[in-house]
Structure formats: C-alpha cells, structure tokens
Design an enzyme around this catalytic site. Sequence first.
Site, PDB file in Angstrom:
ATOM      1  N   GLU A  97      53.012  57.490 -31.931  1.00  0.00           N
ATOM      2  CA  GLU A  97      52.473  55.337 -32.022  1.00  0.00           C
ATOM      3  C   GLU A  97      53.544  55.511 -30.300  1.00  0.00           C
ATOM      4  O   GLU A  97      54.215  55.001 -30.426  1.00  0.00           O
ATOM      5  CB  GLU A  97      52.827  54.788 -32.768  1.00  0.00           C
ATOM      6  N   ASP A  98      52.186  54.349 -30.588  1.00  0.00           N
ATOM      7  CA  ASP A  98      52.496  53.407 -29.676  1.00  0.00           C
ATOM      8  C   ASP A  98      54.104  52.295 -29.582  1.00  0.00           C
ATOM      9  O   ASP A  98      55.089  52.292 -28.964  1.00  0.00           O
ATOM     10  CB  ASP A  98      51.868  52.125 -28.068  1.00  0.00           C
ATOM     11  N   ASP A 101      55.863  47.811 -35.188  1.00  0.00           N
ATOM     12  CA  ASP A 101      56.324  45.938 -35.213  1.00  0.00           C
ATOM     13  C   ASP A 101      56.214  45.971 -36.235  1.00  0.00           C
ATOM     14  O   ASP A 101      56.989  45.775 -36.975  1.00  0.00           O
ATOM     15  CB  ASP A 101      54.374  45.541 -34.246  1.00  0.00           C
ATOM     16  N   PHE A 150      56.198  39.782 -26.818  1.00  0.00           N
ATOM     17  CA  PHE A 150      54.861  40.699 -26.925  1.00  0.00           C
ATOM     18  C   PHE A 150      54.383  41.262 -25.577  1.00  0.00           C
ATOM     19  O   PHE A 150      54.213  40.683 -24.469  1.00  0.00           O
ATOM     20  CB  PHE A 150      54.015  39.773 -27.027  1.00  0.00           C
ATOM     21  N   ARG A 163      46.554  47.764 -20.177  1.00  0.00           N
ATOM     22  CA  ARG A 163      46.756  49.298 -21.025  1.00  0.00           C
ATOM     23  C   ARG A 163      47.175  50.649 -19.470  1.00  0.00           C
ATOM     24  O   ARG A 163      48.074  51.946 -19.148  1.00  0.00           O
ATOM     25  CB  ARG A 163      45.731  50.568 -21.696  1.00  0.00           C
TER      26      ARG A 163
HETATM   27  P1  IMP Z   1      51.958  46.704 -36.862  1.00  0.00           P
HETATM   28  O1  IMP Z   1      52.478  44.967 -36.524  1.00  0.00           O
HETATM   29  O2  IMP Z   1      53.088  47.685 -36.661  1.00  0.00           O
HETATM   30  O3  IMP Z   1      51.394  46.806 -37.659  1.00  0.00           O
HETATM   31  O4  IMP Z   1      51.234  47.673 -35.314  1.00  0.00           O
HETATM   32  C1  IMP Z   1      50.081  47.097 -35.072  1.00  0.00           C
HETATM   33  C2  IMP Z   1      49.669  47.856 -33.481  1.00  0.00           C
HETATM   34  O5  IMP Z   1      49.316  46.673 -33.094  1.00  0.00           O
HETATM   35  C3  IMP Z   1      50.365  48.213 -33.123  1.00  0.00           C
HETATM   36  O6  IMP Z   1      49.604  49.932 -33.021  1.00  0.00           O
HETATM   37  C4  IMP Z   1      49.898  48.404 -31.008  1.00  0.00           C
HETATM   38  O7  IMP Z   1      48.635  48.586 -31.434  1.00  0.00           O
HETATM   39  C5  IMP Z   1      50.134  46.754 -31.616  1.00  0.00           C
HETATM   40  N1  IMP Z   1      51.302  45.796 -31.075  1.00  0.00           N
HETATM   41  C6  IMP Z   1      52.565  45.532 -32.217  1.00  0.00           C
HETATM   42  N2  IMP Z   1      52.662  45.040 -30.900  1.00  0.00           N
HETATM   43  C7  IMP Z   1      52.834  44.883 -29.742  1.00  0.00           C
HETATM   44  C8  IMP Z   1      52.736  44.701 -28.648  1.00  0.00           C
HETATM   45  O8  IMP Z   1      54.232  43.727 -27.848  1.00  0.00           O
HETATM   46  N3  IMP Z   1      52.199  44.205 -27.759  1.00  0.00           N
HETATM   47  C9  IMP Z   1      50.770  45.081 -27.470  1.00  0.00           C
HETATM   48  N4  IMP Z   1      50.298  45.792 -28.603  1.00  0.00           N
HETATM   49  C10 IMP Z   1      50.769  45.556 -30.193  1.00  0.00           C
HETATM   50 MG    MG Z   2      48.629  51.124 -31.865  1.00  0.00          MG
END
Ligand code: IMP
Ligand code: MG
Length: 174
Positions: A97-98, A101, A150, A163
């Site tokens: 995963e990238d 969050d 962010f 990206r």
């Molecule tokens: P989650 O809040 O952990 O469910 O994150 C969901 C998705 O939101 C991640 O897999 C990213 O694709 C995107 N995301 C979360 N934080 C960031 C950020 O700082 N920049 C860009 N995408 C983000």
């Molecule tokens: Mg993601």
Amino acid sequence: MTTTTVMLTADQIQKRIRGLAAEIEQDYGAGEEIHLVGVLKGGFMFMADLVRSMSTRVTLDFMAVSSYGKETTSSGQVRVLKDLDSNVEGRHVIIVEDIVDTGLTLHYLQDLLKARAPRSFRTACLLSKPSRRKVNVAVEYTGFTIEDKFVVGYGLDYAEKYRNLPYIAVLGDS
Ligand code: IMP
Ligand code: MG
C-alpha cells in the site's frame, strides 16, 4: 496557487525501499515464493521499485479500491473496483500500500484477503500517519512514519494529479 514542498526526496525513498526489500527477504525462507498484492492506484510506484529491489521469487497481483476522489478525508467506505486475478490460498501474501492514514482501507483489505486462507499474510506501506489512525492495523513493513500532512507524489494523488512525481511532497496553498 497550489504549491508542493518536498518531504522525502527520490533518493531517500529509493534507499529506504532497498532496506525494506532486504528486511522482507530476510524474513522469508530461502526459496519461498512471495506473492505481492499491490493496491491501485496509489501503490503502483512503490510496488514497481520494491520488486526491482528483490531477488527472491516474487509473483504479483493488483487490486483497485475506491479512494478519496477529490476529497482529502476518509469516508471509511471501501469499494473494490478490481479484485485479484488469482487465488491467494496457500501463498505468502504481502499487501503493498502507499499509505496508512486512518487505517480504514487497510483494515478492510486485510480482512478480505485473510479470509481467503493465505499461508501467511503481511503488510508493507511506504508511508504511515499514526496520529490519524481510527482502527488498529498491523503493518509489518513501514517505509516512513510521517506527521499529519496531506502528501502527494510517488503514486499518491490529489484529485488524480501528482502521482508521477518521483518524490513525496506536501501539498499546500500559497
Ligand atoms: P485510510 O484513511 O488509511 O483508509 O487511507 C485511505 C487511502 O487514502 C490511502 O490508501 C491513500 O490512497 C489515501 N490517502 C491517505 N492519506 C493520503 C495523503 O496524505 N495523500 C494522498 N492520499 C492519501
Ligand atoms: Mg491507497
């Protein structure tokens, strides 16, 4: 105007990924095949560099899940847009995963894949924002722990842009 400030340079990222690849290779027995599951779209660049740093037997697959769209906060709703091509049963799976969050996306994906009876299951994330976590998720391999900003670049987007940047930057207005 929207500006970007570099947080992690391309060199820092490449160096850390080589370290992660070495950690992963040490953790699995010699000759074991590792099945990497990349989460599209954000994880594509991390996946590409990670596998190029690995010399063990590796197979790949990808899943696509819905992301924030144009928003920057998580809804907790995860929609699978593309499921895996092949079965993970009996395989050593690592989800790639990238960023983690709130953890909501990963939590959902981990449950989904674990239910398919892999031989082992681990998670690799390039970035982690622990201060934002809403659910506890296990991440065995973390590239960088970052503060609550962010970020874009190196696969991560804002409204599908940025990206392609080879580095990670903080998005801000000026
Ligand atoms: P989650 O809040 O952990 O469910 O994150 C969901 C998705 O939101 C991640 O897999 C990213 O694709 C995107 N995301 C979360 N934080 C960031 C950020 O700082 N920049 C860009 N995408 C983000
Ligand atoms: Mg993601």
